[in-house]
Design a protein around this motif. Structure first.
Motif, PDB file in Angstrom:
ATOM      1  N   ASN A  81      14.345   2.279 -14.249  1.00  0.00           N
ATOM      2  CA  ASN A  81      14.528   1.897 -15.095  1.00  0.00           C
ATOM      3  C   ASN A  81      13.891   0.424 -14.670  1.00  0.00           C
ATOM      4  OD1 ASN A  81      16.769  -0.539 -14.798  1.00  0.00           O
ATOM      5  ND2 ASN A  81      18.348   1.290 -15.906  1.00  0.00           N
ATOM      6  N   GLU A  82      13.840  -0.244 -15.565  1.00  0.00           N
ATOM      7  CA  GLU A  82      12.661  -1.317 -15.169  1.00  0.00           C
ATOM      8  C   GLU A  82      13.248  -2.353 -14.420  1.00  0.00           C
ATOM      9  OE1 GLU A  82       8.551  -2.944 -17.364  1.00  0.00           O
ATOM     10  OE2 GLU A  82       8.992  -1.211 -18.378  1.00  0.00           O
ATOM     11  N   LYS A  83      14.574  -2.777 -14.816  1.00  0.00           N
ATOM     12  CA  LYS A  83      15.634  -4.286 -14.470  1.00  0.00           C
ATOM     13  C   LYS A  83      15.746  -3.402 -13.000  1.00  0.00           C
ATOM     14  CE  LYS A  83      16.744  -5.733 -18.349  1.00  0.00           C
ATOM     15  NZ  LYS A  83      17.723  -5.653 -19.520  1.00  0.00           N
ATOM     16  N   THR A  84      16.379  -2.138 -12.855  1.00  0.00           N
ATOM     17  CA  THR A  84      17.014  -1.741 -11.604  1.00  0.00           C
ATOM     18  C   THR A  84      15.431  -1.861 -10.343  1.00  0.00           C
ATOM     19  OG1 THR A  84      17.841  -0.759 -12.276  1.00  0.00           O
ATOM     20  CG2 THR A  84      17.435   0.459  -9.986  1.00  0.00           C
ATOM     21  N   TRP A  85      14.274  -1.554 -11.008  1.00  0.00           N
ATOM     22  CA  TRP A  85      12.885  -1.506 -10.091  1.00  0.00           C
ATOM     23  C   TRP A  85      13.394  -3.056  -9.314  1.00  0.00           C
ATOM     24  CZ3 TRP A  85      10.345   2.075  -7.384  1.00  0.00           C
ATOM     25  CH2 TRP A  85      10.148   2.791  -7.883  1.00  0.00           C
TER      26      TRP A  85
END
Ligand SMILES: [Zn+2]
Ligand SMILES: [Zn+2]
Length: 265
Positions: A81-85
């Motif tokens: 997900n974007e936050k993990t990226w």
């Protein structure tokens, strides 16, 4: 066709999970070095060149240590997900733009003959999420790294054929152990890790007619032991009307030895 998996490595020192159908060969997390990832895959006779995708649960190093290396070496598309990226950008090295894919929380993606559903967990990372895998009526649920098992998660993972479920610590070992108090509080807190007792409690709510195998996972090296985790969960389940050993079995996982490839039947 079949759904099969192996817990390649599990524990606070490094985690990697492999799940495969005829068309998809997916690695979830690569929390050990690239070289160690290759050794683990080799032990269960999986050719790393056959891998099709890499999925990420969260950015803690015990889940992404070898991620960048594996993605580059085998040119794998990576999903997070974007936050993990954002959170892992600095630690995985450079990936090509066309290797990076977004897998949102609470989303189901169909990869060929495998459906993968993500769900959020309470854990001290940017936006940690885990997955259930669906193939021809079979279901496998990967649930580690969470502070507590919410009703919502229970609903998502209920009646799976197999669980890879966190039994991180024994509460008294942790309390009496040598960790500083702030670390103990983190582990015991709502965004830390699930204890043997909480694992047993959650399992008693989610095991269904279809459930055959439970892999106790992400055991703490310092605050747990395989036998203790197994006995705690086994005793609780026995006391609550579950018969183990016939159709329903508990399995260990290990940081260095993969579980034999199991075909969900
Ligand atoms: Zn972890
Ligand atoms: Zn974590």
């Amino acid at each position: 066709m079949t759904l099969s998996f192996s817990v390649l490595a599990s524990g606070s020192t490094g985690n990697a999970f492999y799940i495969a159908t005829e068309k998809e060969k997916i690695l979830v997390d690569a929390g050990v070095s690239g070289k160690e990832m290759e050794r683990l895959l080799n032990e269960v006779e999986i050719d790393p060149n056959s891998l099709t995708k890499l999925l990420v649960t969260h950015e803690h190093s015990d889940h992404i240590k070898g991620l960048g290396i594996m993605a580059r070496r085998y040119q794998l598309p990576v999903y997070a997900n974007e936050k993990t990226w954002k959170a892992m950008e600095g630690s995985i090295g450079k990936l090509e733009l066309d290797q990076k894919f977004v897998f949102n929380m609470e989303e189901t993606k169909s990869f060929g003959d495998l459906d993968v559903e993500s769900f959020g967990v309470s854990h001290d990372a940017a936006e940690p999420m885990f997955y259930t895998f669906h193939h021809e009526g079979k279901k496998v649920a990967l649930v580690t790294d969470l502070g507590y098992v919410s009703e919502r998660i229970k609903k998502t993972v209920e009646n799976a054929d197999a669980y890879i479920f966190e039994a991180n610590h024994d509460v008294s070992m942790l309390r009496m152990g040598r960790y500083p108090w702030n670390v103990k509080r983190r582990i015991l807190g709502d965004s830390g890790h699930v204890s043997n007792d909480d694992c047993a409690l959650a399992l008693s709510d989610i095991i269904g007619d279809q459930t055959k195998r439970i892999y106790l996972a992400h055991l703490s090296k310092d605050n747990n032991m395989k036998e203790l985790a197994r006995m705690s969960v086994q005793n609780y389940l026995n006391e609550h009307g579950f018969t183990l050993g016939d159709k329903l079995n508990l399995h260990d996982t290990d940081p260095k030895t993969p579980t034999p490839l199991y075909e969900v039947v």
